[in-house]
Design a protein around this motif. Structure first.
Motif, PDB file in Angstrom:
ATOM      1  N   THR A 134      19.998  37.343  56.501  1.00 53.68           N
ATOM      2  CA  THR A 134      20.320  37.426  55.068  1.00 53.68           C
ATOM      3  C   THR A 134      21.375  38.483  54.818  1.00 53.68           C
ATOM      4  OG1 THR A 134      18.138  36.657  54.369  1.00 53.68           O
ATOM      5  CG2 THR A 134      19.379  37.973  52.785  1.00 53.68           C
ATOM      6  N   LEU A 135      21.209  39.640  55.443  1.00 53.46           N
ATOM      7  CA  LEU A 135      22.178  40.734  55.258  1.00 53.46           C
ATOM      8  C   LEU A 135      23.546  40.335  55.814  1.00 53.46           C
ATOM      9  CD1 LEU A 135      19.850  43.731  56.204  1.00 53.46           C
ATOM     10  CD2 LEU A 135      20.780  43.253  53.934  1.00 53.46           C
ATOM     11  N   ALA A 136      23.559  39.613  56.942  1.00 52.50           N
ATOM     12  CA  ALA A 136      24.840  39.204  57.545  1.00 52.50           C
ATOM     13  C   ALA A 136      25.570  38.198  56.660  1.00 52.50           C
ATOM     14  CB  ALA A 136      24.591  38.606  58.932  1.00 52.50           C
ATOM     15  N   VAL A 137      24.849  37.182  56.162  1.00 50.38           N
ATOM     16  CA  VAL A 137      25.475  36.172  55.288  1.00 50.38           C
ATOM     17  C   VAL A 137      25.981  36.831  54.009  1.00 50.38           C
ATOM     18  CG1 VAL A 137      25.073  34.089  53.933  1.00 50.38           C
ATOM     19  CG2 VAL A 137      24.099  34.275  56.217  1.00 50.38           C
ATOM     20  N   SER A 138      25.163  37.715  53.436  1.00 50.42           N
ATOM     21  CA  SER A 138      25.566  38.406  52.209  1.00 50.42           C
ATOM     22  C   SER A 138      26.824  39.226  52.432  1.00 50.42           C
ATOM     23  CB  SER A 138      24.428  39.311  51.712  1.00 50.42           C
ATOM     24  OG  SER A 138      23.271  38.552  51.419  1.00 50.42           O
ATOM     25  N   ALA A 139      26.908  39.886  53.596  1.00 54.75           N
ATOM     26  CA  ALA A 139      28.091  40.707  53.899  1.00 54.75           C
ATOM     27  C   ALA A 139      29.352  39.841  53.975  1.00 54.75           C
ATOM     28  CB  ALA A 139      27.874  41.457  55.214  1.00 54.75           C
ATOM     29  N   PHE A 140      29.264  38.690  54.637  1.00 55.67           N
ATOM     30  CA  PHE A 140      30.431  37.790  54.733  1.00 55.67           C
ATOM     31  C   PHE A 140      30.858  37.297  53.351  1.00 55.67           C
ATOM     32  CE2 PHE A 140      30.013  37.466  59.311  1.00 55.67           C
ATOM     33  CZ  PHE A 140      31.305  37.169  59.703  1.00 55.67           C
ATOM     34  N   TYR A 141      29.862  36.923  52.540  1.00 60.74           N
ATOM     35  CA  TYR A 141      30.160  36.404  51.208  1.00 60.74           C
ATOM     36  C   TYR A 141      30.786  37.491  50.332  1.00 60.74           C
ATOM     37  CZ  TYR A 141      29.319  32.364  48.165  1.00 60.74           C
ATOM     38  OH  TYR A 141      29.468  31.241  47.392  1.00 60.74           O
ATOM     39  N   LEU A 142      30.275  38.709  50.471  1.00 57.49           N
ATOM     40  CA  LEU A 142      30.807  39.826  49.689  1.00 57.49           C
ATOM     41  C   LEU A 142      32.265  40.127  50.043  1.00 57.49           C
ATOM     42  CD1 LEU A 142      27.715  42.193  49.589  1.00 57.49           C
ATOM     43  CD2 LEU A 142      28.970  41.388  47.595  1.00 57.49           C
ATOM     44  N   LEU A 143      32.624  39.931  51.319  1.00 59.17           N
ATOM     45  CA  LEU A 143      34.029  40.118  51.730  1.00 59.17           C
ATOM     46  C   LEU A 143      34.954  39.289  50.852  1.00 59.17           C
ATOM     47  CD1 LEU A 143      34.297  39.912  55.629  1.00 59.17           C
ATOM     48  CD2 LEU A 143      34.444  41.921  54.174  1.00 59.17           C
ATOM     49  N   ALA A 144      34.573  38.023  50.673  1.00 60.12           N
ATOM     50  CA  ALA A 144      35.414  37.102  49.908  1.00 60.12           C
ATOM     51  C   ALA A 144      35.527  37.532  48.447  1.00 60.12           C
ATOM     52  CB  ALA A 144      34.840  35.684  49.990  1.00 60.12           C
ATOM     53  N   GLN A 145      34.402  37.923  47.861  1.00 58.34           N
ATOM     54  CA  GLN A 145      34.426  38.301  46.444  1.00 58.34           C
ATOM     55  C   GLN A 145      35.260  39.566  46.228  1.00 58.34           C
ATOM     56  OE1 GLN A 145      33.190  35.885  44.694  1.00 58.34           O
ATOM     57  NE2 GLN A 145      32.483  35.028  46.625  1.00 58.34           N
ATOM     58  N   MET A 146      35.108  40.522  47.120  1.00 52.72           N
ATOM     59  CA  MET A 146      35.863  41.773  46.976  1.00 52.72           C
ATOM     60  C   MET A 146      37.367  41.536  47.163  1.00 52.72           C
ATOM     61  SD  MET A 146      33.886  44.071  46.056  1.00 52.72           S
ATOM     62  CE  MET A 146      32.281  44.811  46.106  1.00 52.72           C
ATOM     63  N   ALA A 147      37.709  40.686  48.142  1.00 56.64           N
ATOM     64  CA  ALA A 147      39.130  40.364  48.341  1.00 56.64           C
ATOM     65  C   ALA A 147      39.693  39.676  47.102  1.00 56.64           C
ATOM     66  CB  ALA A 147      39.294  39.473  49.575  1.00 56.64           C
ATOM     67  N   GLY A 148      38.899  38.773  46.492  1.00 54.66           N
ATOM     68  CA  GLY A 148      39.318  38.100  45.272  1.00 54.66           C
ATOM     69  C   GLY A 148      39.495  39.061  44.117  1.00 54.66           C
ATOM     70  N   ALA A 149      38.610  40.040  44.011  1.00 57.78           N
ATOM     71  CA  ALA A 149      38.708  41.032  42.935  1.00 57.78           C
ATOM     72  C   ALA A 149      39.979  41.855  43.075  1.00 57.78           C
ATOM     73  CB  ALA A 149      37.489  41.950  42.977  1.00 57.78           C
ATOM     74  N   GLY A 150      40.276  42.255  44.306  1.00 59.04           N
ATOM     75  CA  GLY A 150      41.497  43.031  44.535  1.00 59.04           C
ATOM     76  C   GLY A 150      42.736  42.245  44.145  1.00 59.04           C
ATOM     77  N   ALA A 151      42.768  40.963  44.525  1.00 57.46           N
ATOM     78  CA  ALA A 151      43.924  40.116  44.210  1.00 57.46           C
ATOM     79  C   ALA A 151      44.077  39.932  42.705  1.00 57.46           C
ATOM     80  CB  ALA A 151      43.762  38.750  44.886  1.00 57.46           C
ATOM     81  N   LEU A 152      42.952  39.699  42.030  1.00 57.42           N
ATOM     82  CA  LEU A 152      42.987  39.387  40.604  1.00 57.42           C
ATOM     83  C   LEU A 152      43.443  40.577  39.756  1.00 57.42           C
ATOM     84  CD1 LEU A 152      42.191  37.244  38.449  1.00 57.42           C
ATOM     85  CD2 LEU A 152      40.003  38.416  38.317  1.00 57.42           C
ATOM     86  N   VAL A 153      42.796  41.711  39.941  1.00 56.42           N
ATOM     87  CA  VAL A 153      43.115  42.871  39.100  1.00 56.42           C
ATOM     88  C   VAL A 153      44.492  43.429  39.457  1.00 56.42           C
ATOM     89  CG1 VAL A 153      42.296  45.108  38.276  1.00 56.42           C
ATOM     90  CG2 VAL A 153      40.657  43.333  38.863  1.00 56.42           C
ATOM     91  N   SER A 154      44.879  43.297  40.715  1.00 51.75           N
ATOM     92  CA  SER A 154      46.228  43.727  41.110  1.00 51.75           C
ATOM     93  C   SER A 154      47.288  42.911  40.388  1.00 51.75           C
ATOM     94  CB  SER A 154      46.409  43.581  42.626  1.00 51.75           C
ATOM     95  OG  SER A 154      45.459  44.361  43.300  1.00 51.75           O
ATOM     96  N   LEU A 155      47.028  41.603  40.229  1.00 47.04           N
ATOM     97  CA  LEU A 155      47.960  40.745  39.504  1.00 47.04           C
ATOM     98  C   LEU A 155      48.008  41.140  38.026  1.00 47.04           C
ATOM     99  CD1 LEU A 155      49.784  38.181  39.783  1.00 47.04           C
ATOM    100  CD2 LEU A 155      47.827  36.879  38.978  1.00 47.04           C
ATOM    101  N   LEU A 156      46.832  41.439  37.461  1.00 46.10           N
ATOM    102  CA  LEU A 156      46.766  41.840  36.051  1.00 46.10           C
ATOM    103  C   LEU A 156      47.578  43.102  35.777  1.00 46.10           C
ATOM    104  CD1 LEU A 156      42.996  41.431  35.069  1.00 46.10           C
ATOM    105  CD2 LEU A 156      44.903  40.014  34.378  1.00 46.10           C
ATOM    106  N   LEU A 157      47.499  44.036  36.703  1.00 46.17           N
ATOM    107  CA  LEU A 157      48.151  45.331  36.491  1.00 46.17           C
ATOM    108  C   LEU A 157      49.498  45.425  37.178  1.00 46.17           C
ATOM    109  CD1 LEU A 157      45.038  47.670  36.984  1.00 46.17           C
ATOM    110  CD2 LEU A 157      45.946  46.710  34.876  1.00 46.17           C
ATOM    111  N   GLY A 158      49.896  44.357  37.873  1.00 44.86           N
ATOM    112  CA  GLY A 158      51.163  44.391  38.586  1.00 44.86           C
ATOM    113  C   GLY A 158      51.150  45.332  39.769  1.00 44.86           C
ATOM    114  N   ILE A 159      49.981  45.490  40.410  1.00 42.20           N
ATOM    115  CA  ILE A 159      49.865  46.398  41.557  1.00 42.20           C
ATOM    116  C   ILE A 159      50.200  45.623  42.825  1.00 42.20           C
ATOM    117  CG2 ILE A 159      48.294  47.827  42.934  1.00 42.20           C
ATOM    118  CD1 ILE A 159      46.657  48.235  40.349  1.00 42.20           C
TER     119      ILE A 159
END
Length: 533
Positions: A134-159
């Motif tokens: 469970t911890l391993a699957v959650s960690a892999f899934y969290l990677l994707a969400q965090m990468a998506g968050a970085g991409a999204l907010v960076s686009l919003l702020l022009g970072i």
């Protein structure tokens, strides 16, 4: 038009204002929910007080992650038909979950997947293995969400800088930790319901808007997408998965991971425990399928709309790369206001999913390892809650570090890896436990550890990690496994290990417990009683 690397997409203060308003509103809701989160049942399962309809919305909110919105729209915009295969796989996966897992799981378990597995098997080894997977699957899934968050907010702020995007990921991680620590499953569920309504409404609005631009003629939209891309193959199978024999195998592997992965995702399985009856569990999955199916039809229009109105070059040049297609499309349609709204909804998507993942992982460690294994079922409930909340903080820190490392990867692709690990480590054991009387503890442990080690090992030694320009470590090359998704090897291997382990173990499980589990899983009799230890 200037490329997105030199322009600021939208007006940053409008983007941030809408985004901030959403965070404030959801935080108020989470704080209100926290007042009724007193026991472990409240924290892990929301007091089992949600209806099937509410839970169906929450499941849709949990399942429609950053991969579904940002990653798939980008994949369709760049890869055309082959990108839409993600949508098909994610949707068909729900039929497997409904037909094989949902009701039986709800009847047999209490809080976590390990409750089901340990019902008739030896508790200690099974709970430890289930918690680790469970911890391993959650960690892999969290990677994707965090990468998506970085991409999204960076686009919003022009970072555009990596350091700036890394800071964004840290902020997202801290927010996620606060949501879960304060609200538990009840607060998280309300955030997921709000997010599902906002996401499906926002995507529906954009879909109708795009179709209206083309006189509701989908063929005209496809023609424009071909003209802008300059590649008629965007409408045909094989643009990504047909260029070689290896890529065709990769497609089969991806399909297996997507179709079987959802039924092994611990944060989705845990949602079945938040409803009072098995009937409501069935109802919630039907609602989820309807909402998720509608959403994935919308992604087809959005993906080709982005290909026609934005173009692949501009999407790939933007901060966040392929994951920027949906926000760029919103800006093209409705300017800063629509982009701010859609980006806030996408960010809500990420927050809701990471909160669900964090609470699942924390429940798994606190309930399965701390309470059931270390304390042999005799822990103080308040101390169990403290352990769960400490686990959330640790998971948050690990996911922040992983998200920083996974920047630039397509989030739909990253989630497909999580699905492969879930389908390999969890699904065979769940299916065997529910349907095969001869299944033993050794079979469960071999299946979970074997599936986990094989799937993660093949990912590490695949082009995902090294050996290609798009790898996470592009400067290294230790990729001897040619496929990007391990499902075609790891899923059958896990089923085989579970079979061999069970057939070679002479010590059979208690036939009385097997019969009790069979009756309970099929009828629901005794489902409200605590799981016997």
């Amino acid at each position: 038009m200037a490329t997105a690397t030199t322009e600021t997409v939208g007006t940053p203060w409008i983007n941030i204002s809408i985004f901030g308003a959403f965070v404030v509103v959801t935080m108020v809701i989470v704080l209100r929910a926290s007042k009724s989160t007193a026991t472990a049942a409240d924290y892990y399962a929301g007091g089992r007080g949600f209806s099937g309809t509410q839970n169906g919305l929450a499941i849709a909110g949990d399942y429609l992650s950053a991969a579904s919105f940002l990653g798939i729209v980008g994949a369709i915009a760049i890869q055309g038909y082959d990108g839409f295969l993600y949508s098909i796989g994610f949707l068909v996966a729900w039929l497997v979950a409904l037909l094989l897992i949902a009701e039986l799981l709800r009847n047999t378990g209490k809080f976590t997947m390990a409750d089901v597995l340990s019902f008739r098997l030896r508790q200690r080894p099974v709970r430890v293995a289930a918690s680790i997977s469970t911890l391993a699957v959650s960690a892999f899934y969290l990677l994707a969400q965090m990468a998506g968050a970085g991409a999204l907010v960076s686009l919003l702020l022009g970072i555009g800088s990596r350091a700036g995007q890394s800071l964004v990921i840290v902020v997202v991680g801290v927010l996620m930790i606060v949501y879960v620590l304060v609200g538990g499953m009840k607060g998280t569920t309300y955030v997921q319901i709000i997010k599902a309504v906002l996401l499906i409404s926002g995507v529906a609005l954009m879909t109708v808007w795009i179709l209206a631009l083309y006189g509701f003629n989908f063929s005209s939209l496809l023609g424009d997408a071909v003209a802008v891309s300059g590649n008629p193959a965007i409408l045909e199978p094989g643009l990504k998965y047909g260029v070689s024999e290896t890529s065709k195998l990769d497609f089969i592997s991806l399909g297996l991971a997507l179709v079987f992965g959802a039924a092994g995702l611990p944060h989705v399985l845990m949602r079945f425990y938040t409803v009072p009856t098995a009937k409501e569990a069935r109802k919630s999955v039907v609602w989820a399928i309807a909402l998720i199916g509608l959403f994935y039809l919308f992604t087809l229009v959005l993906g080709f709309g982005a290909a026609a109105l934005i173009g692949a070059e501009r999407i790939q040049a933007a901060p966040g790369g392929v994951n920027s297609a949906a926000p760029l499309l919103a800006f093209e349609l409705g300017g800063s206001l629509l982009m701010g709204i859609i980006a806030a909804v996408a960010f809500a998507t990420i927050l809701a999913v990471v909160a669900g993942l964090a609470i699942t992982a924390s429940a798994s460690f606190a309930h399965d390892i701390y309470t059931s294994v270390l304390k042999k079922g005799n822990s103080d409930p308040r101390q169990e809650l403290r352990v769960a909340k400490t686990t959330v903080v640790v998971i948050g820190i690990v996911s922040i570090a992983g998200g920083i490392g996974a920047q630039g990867q397509n989030v739909a692709f990253l989630v497909a890896l999580a699905f492969a690990v879930a389908a390999s480590a969890n699904l065979p054991t769940i299916v065997y436990s529910l349907y095969w009387r001869r299944f033993t503890t050794r079979g469960a442990v071999w299946s979970m550890y074997g599936g986990l080690l094989i799937s993660v090992g093949l990912i590490i030694f695949s082009p995902v990690m090294s050996g290609a320009e798009t790898s996470m470590i592009p400067t290294a090359d230790f990729a001897w496994f040619p496929l990007q998704n391990p499902g075609i090897v790891s899923i059958p291997a896990s089923f085989l290990l579970g079979f061999i382990g069970s057939m070679t173990e002479r010590r059979l499980e208690d036939p009385v417990k097997q019969s009790e589990m069979e009756v309970r899983s099929l009828t629901g009799i005794g489902a409200e009683k605590p799981v016997a230890h």
